[in-house]
Design an enzyme around this catalytic site. Sequence first.
Site, PDB file in Angstrom:
ATOM      1  N   THR A 203       0.800  -1.220   0.000  1.00  0.00           N
ATOM      2  CA  THR A 203       0.000   0.000   0.000  1.00  0.00           C
ATOM      3  C   THR A 203       0.835   1.273   0.000  1.00  0.00           C
ATOM      4  OG1 THR A 203      -1.545  -1.222   1.335  1.00  0.00           O
ATOM      5  CG2 THR A 203      -1.768   1.173   1.362  1.00  0.00           C
ATOM      6  N   ARG A 231     -12.840  -8.961  -1.329  1.00  0.00           N
ATOM      7  CA  ARG A 231     -12.121  -8.645  -0.085  1.00  0.00           C
ATOM      8  C   ARG A 231     -11.714  -7.159  -0.070  1.00  0.00           C
ATOM      9  NH1 ARG A 231      -6.851  -6.438   1.228  1.00  0.00           N
ATOM     10  NH2 ARG A 231      -6.249  -7.226   3.263  1.00  0.00           N
ATOM     11  N   VAL A 232     -11.885  -6.528   1.074  1.00  0.00           N
ATOM     12  CA  VAL A 232     -11.460  -5.138   1.270  1.00  0.00           C
ATOM     13  C   VAL A 232     -10.553  -5.104   2.497  1.00  0.00           C
ATOM     14  CG1 VAL A 232     -12.257  -2.816   1.882  1.00  0.00           C
ATOM     15  CG2 VAL A 232     -13.544  -4.178   0.214  1.00  0.00           C
ATOM     16  N   GLY A 233      -9.454  -4.377   2.409  1.00  0.00           N
ATOM     17  CA  GLY A 233      -8.511  -4.291   3.532  1.00  0.00           C
ATOM     18  C   GLY A 233      -8.705  -3.020   4.339  1.00  0.00           C
ATOM     19  N   ASP A 234      -7.629  -2.586   4.974  1.00  0.00           N
ATOM     20  CA  ASP A 234      -7.682  -1.427   5.869  1.00  0.00           C
ATOM     21  C   ASP A 234      -7.618  -0.079   5.144  1.00  0.00           C
ATOM     22  OD1 ASP A 234      -5.044  -2.163   5.098  1.00  0.00           O
ATOM     23  OD2 ASP A 234      -4.215  -0.885   6.673  1.00  0.00           O
ATOM     24  N   GLY A 255       0.613  -3.204   4.819  1.00  0.00           N
ATOM     25  CA  GLY A 255       0.700  -4.577   5.309  1.00  0.00           C
ATOM     26  C   GLY A 255      -0.659  -5.245   5.352  1.00  0.00           C
ATOM     27  N   GLY A 257      -4.069  -5.869   5.983  1.00  0.00           N
ATOM     28  CA  GLY A 257      -5.134  -4.973   6.418  1.00  0.00           C
ATOM     29  C   GLY A 257      -6.038  -5.549   7.488  1.00  0.00           C
TER      30      GLY A 257
HETATM   31  N1  GLY Z   1      -2.918  -2.782   3.506  1.00  0.00           N
HETATM   32  C1  GLY Z   1      -3.600  -3.083   2.326  1.00  0.00           C
HETATM   33  C2  GLY Z   1      -4.559  -4.156   2.427  1.00  0.00           C
HETATM   34  O1  GLY Z   1      -4.492  -4.987   3.315  1.00  0.00           O
HETATM   35  O2  GLY Z   1      -5.437  -4.216   1.583  1.00  0.00           O
END
Ligand code: GLY
Length: 338
Positions: A203, A231-234, A255, A257
Site C-alpha cells: 500500500t 475482499r477489502v482491507g484497511d 501490510g 489490512g
Molecule cells: N494494507 C492493504 C490491504 O491490506 O489491503
Amino acid sequence: MANRRTFLKTSLAALPLLAAQNTEAAERVVRYKKPVVVSTWDSGIRANEAAWKVLKAGGAAIDSVEQASRSAEAEASCCVGLDAFPDRDGFVTLDASIMDHRSNCGSVVFLQNIKHPISVARKLMESTKHVVLAGDGALQFAIENGFERMPSKLSADAEKEWKEWLKKSEYKPMMNIENRKPVSQNSLSAPNTFDDGSVNHDTMGTIALDADGNLSGACTTSGMAFKMHGRVGDSPIVGAGLFVDNKVGAATSSGVGEEVIRICGTHTIIELMRFGYSPKKACSEAVKRIVERDPKAAKDFQVGFIAISKLGDVGAYSIQPGFSYSVTNSATNATLKA
Ligand code: GLY
C-alpha cells in the site's frame, strides 16, 4: 459519586503517567521543518516528489497527498493501481481513502477500471454528503464525474504472476505478498528487493503537514494480491488504514489490512499521540497490540505504520524488519528504516 471536578482531576492525574511511559525509552524524536511529506516504502520517494511539488509552492497538504497517490497509481507495481496483481479470480479491484485537516474524508472500495481511485475518493469527499462508495456504485459515480473507464486487462507482469500463483497456490489467497525474504534487509538502496529478483512494495500511504500547519493523508492500494473476490482491507477504512486529526497528527499503514482493522490501527495511533506518545512510540504500541493478539501468527505477516505530529515529529514502526518510509522537506529527501 464522581462529579465533573473529580473526573477532571482523575483524568489530569493520568497524563504525567502517560508522558512518563512515553519517555521511558529515551527516544530521540525526529522533528522536520514544515512543510513535510512522509510516505510508506522506498517507492514513497517518488510519491513524495509529486507531493513536494505542491508543498514547496505553498500548496495545501490535501492537494499534495492526492498527487502522491496519483503518482503511485500511475506506476507499474504489484500493489497499487490498475497494473497491480489481481484477486484470485483475475480482477484488479482498488481501494483508496483521503482525509483533510477538517476531518472531511472520502473513500472508495472494490473499484474497478479506474486509473486514479484516490481522485474519485476526493471527489466523493468534496461533492457529496457520503464518505464511502463501493463497487459498481463507485464506478458509476466515477464515470458520471468524468473519470475514464479503462479496459479490464491485466498488465503482462500481473497476468504472469497470477497464472503462476494459480498453479502453486491451489486457489488459496496468499496472506502477505511482502513475506518473501528481502535480499538485504539492512540495505537502504534496495530495501525491498526480493530473493527472486523482483522489486515490491505494498500500500502507498502518504501523510503531509503543509506550510500553514494543516495535516492531510491519502492511502491507495490494490489490496492483498490474489485475495478473495470482494475482499477489502484497511486502506479505505478511515481509522484503520488512514486517520488525520488536525490538532494531533496523521497516520497511515501498510501490510495485512485485516490485522490493522482489528485494532483500528491509525485511530489508535492518533489517540495515543493525543495523550503524549511520540509518533514512533504510538506506532510501536499499535504494532504491539497486533502482535500480542497472536504472537505466533505475527511471525508470518507484516504491518507497518507511519505517523506525523502537528509539530512535524515523524515516526514509524513495523512487525518485521525491512519496512521503509520516505521523508521529504526542504532539508531532506530520504528513505529511512522503521
Ligand atoms: N494494507 C492493504 C490491504 O491490506 O489491503
